[in-house]
Design a protein around this motif. Sequence first.
Motif, short mmCIF file in Angstrom:
data_model
loop_
_atom_site.label_atom_id
_atom_site.label_comp_id
_atom_site.label_asym_id
_atom_site.label_seq_id
_atom_site.Cartn_x
_atom_site.Cartn_y
_atom_site.Cartn_z
N LYS A 249 1.18 -1.32 -0.17
CA LYS A 249 0.02 -0.09 -0.01
C LYS A 249 1.06 1.53 0.16
CE LYS A 249 -2.98 -0.71 3.81
NZ LYS A 249 -4.01 -0.60 4.36
N LYS B 176 -11.28 -0.48 17.45
CA LYS B 176 -10.74 -0.98 16.28
C LYS B 176 -11.25 -1.22 15.52
CE LYS B 176 -8.15 -2.16 19.59
NZ LYS B 176 -7.11 -0.47 19.13
N PRO B 177 -11.06 -1.38 14.29
CA PRO B 177 -10.89 -1.57 12.86
C PRO B 177 -12.14 -3.00 12.54
CG PRO B 177 -9.13 -1.76 12.67
CD PRO B 177 -9.12 -0.98 14.59
N ILE B 178 -13.66 -2.74 12.10
CA ILE B 178 -13.74 -3.92 11.43
C ILE B 178 -14.17 -4.17 10.38
CG2 ILE B 178 -15.17 -3.71 13.86
CD1 ILE B 178 -17.66 -2.24 12.51
N SER C 248 -16.51 -4.63 7.22
CA SER C 248 -17.87 -3.40 6.56
C SER C 248 -18.16 -4.59 5.51
CB SER C 248 -17.22 -2.17 5.65
OG SER C 248 -17.99 -2.06 4.80
N SER C 249 -19.79 -4.47 6.42
CA SER C 249 -20.83 -5.33 4.96
C SER C 249 -21.09 -5.09 3.78
CB SER C 249 -21.65 -5.77 6.11
OG SER C 249 -22.34 -4.64 6.54
N SER C 250 -20.71 -3.92 3.43
CA SER C 250 -21.49 -3.06 2.05
C SER C 250 -20.57 -4.05 1.27
CB SER C 250 -21.13 -1.73 1.83
OG SER C 250 -22.50 -1.57 3.45
N VAL C 251 -21.22 -4.05 -0.55
CA VAL C 251 -20.79 -4.84 -1.06
C VAL C 251 -20.31 -2.98 -1.99
CG1 VAL C 251 -21.01 -5.74 -3.00
CG2 VAL C 251 -21.98 -6.14 -1.18
N PRO C 252 -18.44 -2.92 -2.17
CA PRO C 252 -18.27 -1.58 -2.84
C PRO C 252 -18.77 -1.55 -4.09
CG PRO C 252 -16.42 -3.59 -2.71
CD PRO C 252 -17.91 -4.05 -2.22
N ALA C 253 -19.86 -0.56 -4.60
CA ALA C 253 -20.30 -0.51 -5.88
C ALA C 253 -19.34 -0.98 -7.28
CB ALA C 253 -21.52 0.75 -6.57
N LYS C 254 -18.12 -0.05 -7.21
CA LYS C 254 -17.18 -0.56 -7.97
C LYS C 254 -16.48 -1.32 -8.26
CE LYS C 254 -14.20 2.15 -11.00
NZ LYS C 254 -12.64 3.10 -10.87
N LYS D 56 -13.08 -3.35 -8.29
CA LYS D 56 -11.18 -2.49 -9.36
C LYS D 56 -11.44 -3.77 -10.27
CE LYS D 56 -7.88 -0.99 -6.38
NZ LYS D 56 -6.46 -1.63 -6.28
#
Lengths: 378, 263
Positions: free
Chosen positions: A19, A362-364, A366-372, A374
Amino acid sequence: MGIKGLTKLLADNAPSAMKEQKFESYFGRKIAVDASMSIYQFLIVVGRAGTEMLTNEAGEVTSHLQGMFNRTIRLLEAGIKPVYVFDGKPPELKRQELAKRYSKRADATADLSGAIEAGNKEDIEKYSKRTVKVTKQHNDDCKRLLKLMGVPVVEATSEAEAQCAALCKAGKVCIVSSVLISGVLLTVYGVASEDMDSLTFGAPKFLRHLMDPSSRKIPVMEFDVAKILEELQLTMDQFIDLCILSGCDYCDSIRGIGGQTALKLIRQHGSIETILENINKERYQIPEEWPYNEARKLFKEPDVLTDEEQLDIKWTSPDEEGIVQFLVNENGFNIDRVTKAVEKIKSAKNKSSQGRLESFFKPIASSSVPAKRKVCLL
Amino acid sequence: MLELRLVQGSLLKKVLESIKDLVNDANFDCSTTGFSLQAMDSSHVALVSLLLRSEGFEHYRCDRNLSMGMNLGNMSKMLKCAGNDDIITIKADDGGDTVTFMFESPKQDKIADFEMKLMDIDSEHLGIPDAEYHSIVRMPSNEFSRICKDLSTIGDTVVISVTKEGVKFSTAGDIGTANIVLRQNTTVDKPEDAIVIEMNEPVSLSFALRYMNSFTKATPLSDTVTISLSSELPVVVEYKVAEMGYIRYYLAPKIEEDEEDKA
């Protein structure tokens, strides 16, 4: 130096484990820096013109001090808390590699005198860079400077890289258990180095280009070991084998096997032993004495300090008088610049007290699906 | 398929103005419950959490949970093209790589479509536990904005302390020091002018004024602001967005250097 072609191999095969990060985003982080590698770079780059380098009145080189001073201040100003780790005794297996480097340096010295005679400026610069060697004096100077600046120094028993990685690993463990409660010392976030060995030593996070001059504007590259293993579909042991096959500092590699082939072989066979059983010995010449097992052991159980007493990592206030005495009186630095720089260290100290959100939340996932999604074009 | 119709389009414009200085790129998450966003600033010191509940929209259709990466600067440019009285509709297709903002004038005589490219943003989502705060202060939002602005002319750090006397904002800089004390005051003509201080335990925390000032960009959204403080946690500065949701800003406190040295 380090593992041959590992960066490229990773860029090709595990791109999402790398990254690009902004230098500023590391603020508040404790970062272990391989000191010897940095000093080496400073000697090559800082204030060099041909064979001329920055020196004090006595003619002793001060490039490393200049570099260490400025670069460290840059880290401190960004709110980063660096820990410098110095090399200890090299492991036996590295002797051969070191001897090679030594003879290369001897060649370069010969080439250099040739170039000077011929008066070829480009060659003079090229070869004189190759003759650079970090001496004990350089190391001691830098240690003294860092201590005066209030920056902690760790002296590794053996390889600095391994020690950095160990700090980082120890930090990882502490993060889960007790950082917020008792502020355990060993909580180094990442390892900053240009040497790719760190990964093989199992540093969980690894940064490159952190110490590059700001003028070059190169983003810091962050490597995440867990992701690398996930993407390469290897275990840590297999990854170590991959690195040994690609070529490390501790033993020869098999002629004709580079990173890509090594990756393919490891994926197919799982370990160096099985590869050796199955490989076409006519085509690939396996070195007669090939201490891959010892090399493996060095990566897995490197000789590092783990005792907390010895790893006294503390950031303290700079010793202004000491810095002036050392840099201005002993090494001929400009007093105005040094006092200004000390001011910078002091104000940076203030800045580093800003907390980060990650120490509270703390990071968790995410449950959402990316619209775009890669789309990979390659 | 996603279609969200917001009659009071100016709300969305104001929401964007209040987050775009803090965060460059962010993922908007849409689910059946609402349209939300969580993003950190680049130095991971501040976090903004936005929720616009689905009930607040005139029409809300979201077939499946969707995350849309947007550059907030560009989104703000587009929303600036909407009139203050316009109705704004956000539209996107599943798997598409654009989002459409449709602006309708109140008289329905002008309809504008702005299509924006989406981005692939790799961002970490932080889990924020529900916490009982030691002290909660509710006050007029423009008063809070004024205090932050005034103090930042003197120093760069504000110490917020809540005691039974009231809430004190103080700073120190090269030219001198400043202290502003607010007392509880509920005997006012308009309820939004009240200063309400709920103190369970006294607290005192330091914060960078730079971030506080950027939070006050949300002042046009709400007449009141709620500041929740606990000694072990980031401060929460909350502005309600009409009846439909909120913007919450979280800011990590500055840590006393001595404490760390002792540890």
